[in-house]
Design an enzyme around this catalytic site. Structure first.
Site, PDB file in Angstrom:
ATOM      1  N   ARG A  48      12.312  -0.605  -7.270  1.00  0.00           N
ATOM      2  CA  ARG A  48      11.880   0.341  -6.230  1.00  0.00           C
ATOM      3  C   ARG A  48      13.087   0.977  -5.551  1.00  0.00           C
ATOM      4  O   ARG A  48      13.110   2.171  -5.288  1.00  0.00           O
ATOM      5  CB  ARG A  48      11.000  -0.380  -5.210  1.00  0.00           C
ATOM      6  CG  ARG A  48       9.541  -0.585  -5.620  1.00  0.00           C
ATOM      7  CD  ARG A  48       9.368  -1.269  -6.961  1.00  0.00           C
ATOM      8  NE  ARG A  48       7.980  -1.508  -7.314  1.00  0.00           N
ATOM      9  CZ  ARG A  48       7.398  -2.697  -7.287  1.00  0.00           C
ATOM     10  NH1 ARG A  48       8.075  -3.787  -6.924  1.00  0.00           N
ATOM     11  NH2 ARG A  48       6.128  -2.821  -7.647  1.00  0.00           N
ATOM     12  N   GLU A  64      -0.643  -8.361 -11.912  1.00  0.00           N
ATOM     13  CA  GLU A  64      -1.265  -7.099 -11.505  1.00  0.00           C
ATOM     14  C   GLU A  64      -1.425  -6.139 -12.681  1.00  0.00           C
ATOM     15  O   GLU A  64      -0.992  -4.986 -12.618  1.00  0.00           O
ATOM     16  CB  GLU A  64      -0.450  -6.454 -10.378  1.00  0.00           C
ATOM     17  CG  GLU A  64      -0.385  -7.315  -9.120  1.00  0.00           C
ATOM     18  CD  GLU A  64       0.440  -6.699  -8.012  1.00  0.00           C
ATOM     19  OE1 GLU A  64       0.095  -6.884  -6.842  1.00  0.00           O
ATOM     20  OE2 GLU A  64       1.466  -6.054  -8.317  1.00  0.00           O
ATOM     21  N   TRP A 123       2.335 -16.935  -6.784  1.00  0.00           N
ATOM     22  CA  TRP A 123       2.597 -16.003  -5.685  1.00  0.00           C
ATOM     23  C   TRP A 123       1.358 -15.666  -4.870  1.00  0.00           C
ATOM     24  O   TRP A 123       1.460 -15.348  -3.686  1.00  0.00           O
ATOM     25  CB  TRP A 123       3.228 -14.716  -6.206  1.00  0.00           C
ATOM     26  CG  TRP A 123       2.289 -13.772  -6.907  1.00  0.00           C
ATOM     27  CD1 TRP A 123       1.904 -13.814  -8.210  1.00  0.00           C
ATOM     28  CD2 TRP A 123       1.622 -12.630  -6.336  1.00  0.00           C
ATOM     29  NE1 TRP A 123       1.028 -12.778  -8.489  1.00  0.00           N
ATOM     30  CE2 TRP A 123       0.847 -12.036  -7.358  1.00  0.00           C
ATOM     31  CE3 TRP A 123       1.609 -12.070  -5.061  1.00  0.00           C
ATOM     32  CZ2 TRP A 123       0.058 -10.901  -7.149  1.00  0.00           C
ATOM     33  CZ3 TRP A 123       0.823 -10.932  -4.845  1.00  0.00           C
ATOM     34  CH2 TRP A 123       0.065 -10.361  -5.887  1.00  0.00           C
ATOM     35  N   ASP A 176       9.291  -8.938   2.359  1.00  0.00           N
ATOM     36  CA  ASP A 176       9.012  -7.546   2.695  1.00  0.00           C
ATOM     37  C   ASP A 176       7.974  -7.468   3.816  1.00  0.00           C
ATOM     38  O   ASP A 176       7.583  -6.382   4.223  1.00  0.00           O
ATOM     39  CB  ASP A 176       8.536  -6.761   1.469  1.00  0.00           C
ATOM     40  CG  ASP A 176       7.358  -7.413   0.756  1.00  0.00           C
ATOM     41  OD1 ASP A 176       7.147  -8.625   0.920  1.00  0.00           O
ATOM     42  OD2 ASP A 176       6.660  -6.707   0.004  1.00  0.00           O
ATOM     43  N   TRP A 212      10.702  -7.951  -2.324  1.00  0.00           N
ATOM     44  CA  TRP A 212      10.318  -6.677  -2.937  1.00  0.00           C
ATOM     45  C   TRP A 212      10.930  -5.539  -2.124  1.00  0.00           C
ATOM     46  O   TRP A 212      10.967  -5.599  -0.896  1.00  0.00           O
ATOM     47  CB  TRP A 212       8.803  -6.547  -3.000  1.00  0.00           C
ATOM     48  CG  TRP A 212       8.171  -7.611  -3.838  1.00  0.00           C
ATOM     49  CD1 TRP A 212       7.438  -8.681  -3.407  1.00  0.00           C
ATOM     50  CD2 TRP A 212       8.246  -7.731  -5.258  1.00  0.00           C
ATOM     51  NE1 TRP A 212       7.048  -9.451  -4.471  1.00  0.00           N
ATOM     52  CE2 TRP A 212       7.529  -8.898  -5.625  1.00  0.00           C
ATOM     53  CE3 TRP A 212       8.845  -6.972  -6.266  1.00  0.00           C
ATOM     54  CZ2 TRP A 212       7.398  -9.321  -6.943  1.00  0.00           C
ATOM     55  CZ3 TRP A 212       8.715  -7.395  -7.582  1.00  0.00           C
ATOM     56  CH2 TRP A 212       7.995  -8.545  -7.913  1.00  0.00           C
ATOM     57  N   GLU A 240      10.259  -2.090  -1.825  1.00  0.00           N
ATOM     58  CA  GLU A 240       9.637  -0.810  -1.493  1.00  0.00           C
ATOM     59  C   GLU A 240      10.173  -0.245  -0.177  1.00  0.00           C
ATOM     60  O   GLU A 240      10.418   0.954  -0.053  1.00  0.00           O
ATOM     61  CB  GLU A 240       8.113  -0.966  -1.396  1.00  0.00           C
ATOM     62  CG  GLU A 240       7.415  -1.116  -2.730  1.00  0.00           C
ATOM     63  CD  GLU A 240       7.219  -2.567  -3.130  1.00  0.00           C
ATOM     64  OE1 GLU A 240       8.042  -3.409  -2.691  1.00  0.00           O
ATOM     65  OE2 GLU A 240       6.271  -2.874  -3.870  1.00  0.00           O
TER      66      GLU A 240
END
Length: 754
Positions: A152, A324, A390, A417, A465, A467
């Protein structure tokens, strides 16, 4: 009497607390101290490499300013490897006396961790002087990891090395490097140059939070990748610091960047035409474009990629993602359906298991093992796979029950995050609230695991993460000091963990963190609060701080507290709608940011609440009275104020305890599709005087805000004692949405009646 007092003082010093993180197995302070000086020599024993000695010299010089030579002197630092003296892998014994230092490791890793303890001790001293002490230490878990997502946002090589140094300082031994995802491919694969030319770049990047609609973008091309030479350099650098780098190549989902370079690896459309067009994602989320599981060229591509990756990374584990992965495209792709038939698979979940097993077979042929997120359990777990749990701990427990190794990294406790503070000044973050205290309180081994089962739980990992981590400074701010708490969870013995003492030692570490220019969040001692409803139905606000010797002062009129404001000594009774502001003082100086809490008092506040339908999961409140405690929910949705129902309708009854005239009912609904949270199809309020016959006074079916939807129902004054709130759940999340096919969450907060 004086002699007894001196003896007790001496005894207290012998067993003084350490300033080390992670807390060692044993720490015994001795009389005296050791002063590091240039005439002190380093004396390495057999098996201690010259590379380690050089690193030892460099780290001590950086922490003390003293340069040491390799020589035997009267006052020396002796380095030895002795498996008979230190029997635990990665363990060490450190003895500091007035005449010198002895460091014995089970292996060179043990020596290295002893060095990190020395660095910490010297950083807490003045003039390169440390107290004499004896330390025996070894890790609780073999796997002690931290993750970093570079897809990201791409971090420069210099920062990746600094990050590795930071992890090594606190005795982590694994760096999980997330190299590919929908938003960018970050590793050079020489056989597939389009990955570097196209997949490594996206056309632009989201501005703000993805929940904000319409999305806004910066219009700037973004990307890059690490060359194979740079990867080798990082791996070599980490290895010198006894850190294993585990690469992650995402599959079968999170593949949009790869598909933008090689579109033939995507699924066929329902009409049989090629999929696409594809481009690297420009915002954050889960996307339906995934690798085609029915296409043999997909496996040829991934086998080639993994061959390069395996050649670059000597780690036993190769992370293949597996999380995912929407099955939408697989359900309509002729090739995927043909694969299901030819392999005699039951459904698309088993197709994912087939995909993972096929990749695992290739990795195993290369002498390596696969590790994946807990979705690799879907359709059956591959024989040698390790699960990284997770979505909670359930995936890890399921793997353990099947006698598979597991690593715990639950989103609820160790995802960095998430916000670490409830103060509104915090920089933009992904989602909920995970303060340092919650991280430290996480225990990886559930009490119900038997000793035979617990051996399969190999360790714990913190996850970052990126983002919303768009710079090295922001990454450090979000990761530290929470990663330091994970370090102690992973290394220290369970019975030695103590949060107040951890904070004491963390404050001692601040000088070192600042010297290393780690942009950590130094907010961990800020004011926090809790709100309770007493048995009598009144609301009380409790304030607390972990800052030693601090005084809390507060106001109720909206002004900023000063030294003349009310001193907090007991819970504050909230009798009317108001905003409390508070701040801590030490020696008449204010500390940190101003705390603020707004509470709304209505006719329903503190009144009995009955859940006809029980809330579920993490959104089951500690008490039904949370629904009437005067506190509204916020976008940091996991603070305990939101009440949630997964796949079920809500049916809630409030008893005002006597009939009274009312004309308004209010609440909020959380509509975050990216978190599987959906507004109801219908929300209705009904009233009754006898609790048997209800009359509807309000109904709402439209909730247009992508976020918190306020509901403010008004109606002509009507007599009522009982208020009934009913909301029909969205049910199954529709195709094309995040979590499609799963049960939707319905979330409501505080109910106000006036």
């Amino acid at each position: 009497m004086k002699q007894i007092a001196l003896f007790l003082l001496s005894l207290g010093n012998l067993f003084a607390q350490s300033g080390l993180i992670p807390e060692p197995v044993t720490y015994r302070q001795r009389a005296g101290e050791f002063r590091l000086a240039p005439q002190v020599g380093i004396s390495p024993g057999a098996g201690v490499s010259g590379q380690f000695v050089s690193l030892f010299q460099a780290q001590l010089r950086a922490s003390t300013g003293v340069s040491l030579s390799v020589k035997k002197t009267k006052a020396s630092i002796d380095l030895k490897i002795d498996k008979s003296r230190v029997t635990q892998a990665e363990g060490y014994q450190l003895q500091i006396s007035t005449g010198g230092i002895s460091l014995i490791g089970h292996d060179e890793a043990g020596l290295f961790y002893g060095l990190q303890s020395l660095v910490q001790l010297f950083s807490q001293s003045k003039s390169a002087v440390v107290p004499a002490c004896d330390i025996t230490d070894y890790p609780r878990f073999a796997y002690r990891g931290m993750h970093l997502d570079v897809s990201r946002h791409l971090f420069p090589i210099a920062f990746v090395k600094k990050y590795i140094d930071e992890l090594a300082l606190f005795k982590f031994n694994t760096f999980h490097w997330h190299l590919t995802d929908d938003q960018g491919w970050r590793i050079e694969i020489k056989k597939y140059p389009e990955l570097q030319r196209k997949a490594a770049y996206r056309t632009e990047t989201l501005i703000g939070h993805k929940k904000e609609l319409p999305h806004r973008f910066d219009g700037k091309r973004y990307g890059g990748y690490y060359t194979q030479d740079e990867v080798r350099d990082i791996v070599r650098y980490a290895t010198q610091r006894h850190i294993t780098v585990i690469p992650e190549i995402e599959m079968p989902g999170h593949a949009m960047a790869a598909l933008s370079a090689y579109p033939k690896l995507g699924c066929l459309k329902p009409d049989g035409q090629p999929g696409g067009p594809y481009q690297a994602a420009t915002f954050w989320g889960v996307f339906e474009e995934v690798f085609c599981a029915g296409n043999d060229s997909t496996f040829a591509f991934l086998d080639d990629v993994l061959d390069d990756v395996i050649a670059l990374f000597p780690s036993t584990y190769i992370h293949i993602g597996g999380d995912e992965c929407p099955k939408t495209r697989w359900k309509t792709c002729a090739k995927c359906q043909a694969r299901i038939r030819s392999e005699h698979l039951k459904d698309e979940d088993e197709l994912q298991s087939y995909f993972i097993r096929r990749i695992e077979q290739h990795v195993n042929k290369k002498g390596r093992q696969v590790i994946g997120w807990d979705e690799i359990l879907e359709g059956g777990l591959s024989p040698g796979a390790t699960v990284m749990s997770w979505r909670g701990i359930e995936g890890g427990i399921e793997a353990i029950k099947q006698k598979h190794n597991a690593i715990m990294t639950p989103e609820s406790h160790v995802y960095f995050d998430y916000y670490q503070s409830l103060y509104p000044e915090e920089p933009l973050a992904a989602a909920g609230y995970t303060p340092l205290s919650k991280v430290y309180g996480y225990e990886p081994v559930p009490a119900y695991l038997t000793p035979d089962e617990a051996v399969y739980l190999k360790g714990v990992q913190g996850t970052a993460w990126s983002e919303y981590l768009d710079s090295p400074q922001q990454a450090e701010y979000m990761i530290f000091p929470r990663a330091i708490a994970v370090a102690e969870i992973a290394w220290s013995q369970r019975e030695h963990r103590n949060y107040p003492d951890f904070l004491r030692r963390l404050r001692l570490q601040e000088r070192l963190l600042k010297r290393l220019n780690i942009q950590y969040a130094n907010r961990f001692d800020e004011l926090t609060d809790s709100v309770t409803v007493t048995p009598a139905g009144s609301v009380q606000l409790r304030l607390s701080t972990t800052l030693p010797d601090a005084t809390i002062r507060y106001t109720t009129d909206g002004t900023t507290p000063t030294l003349s404001s009310i001193t907090y000594t007991k819970p504050i009774d909230i009798e009317k709608t108001e905003t409390i502001k508070a701040i801590t003082f030490i020696n008449k100086q204010s500390q940190g940011r101003v705390f603020q809490k707004s509470l709304t008092i209505s006719k329903s506040t503190g009144k009995p609440v009955t859940f006809t339908t029980e809330p579920t999961g993490n959104y089951r409140p500690t008490s039904p009275l949370v629904a009437v405690n005067g506190v509204a929910g916020t976008s940091r949705y996991n603070t305990g104020e939101w009440i949630g129902f997964q796949g079920k309708d809500a049916d809630i009854l409030i008893d005002l305890q006597r009939t009274m005239s009312i004309s308004s009912i209010g609440t909020h609904l959380l509509n975050y599709h990216w978190q599987r949270m959906w507004a109801p199809n219908t929300l209705s309020f009904a009233v009754s005087e006898d609790g048997k016959t209800f009359r509807e006074v309000y109904q709402q079916t439209q909730f247009p805000i992508n976020g918190i939807n306020p509901v403010n129902a008004t109606f002509p004054p009507t007599p009522a004692r009982y208020i009934r709130i009913q909301a029909t759940n969205k049910g199954i999340i529709p195709l094309g949405e995040y979590g499609a096919g799963g049960r939707a969450w319905l979330l409501l907060d505080e109910f106000r009646v006036d």
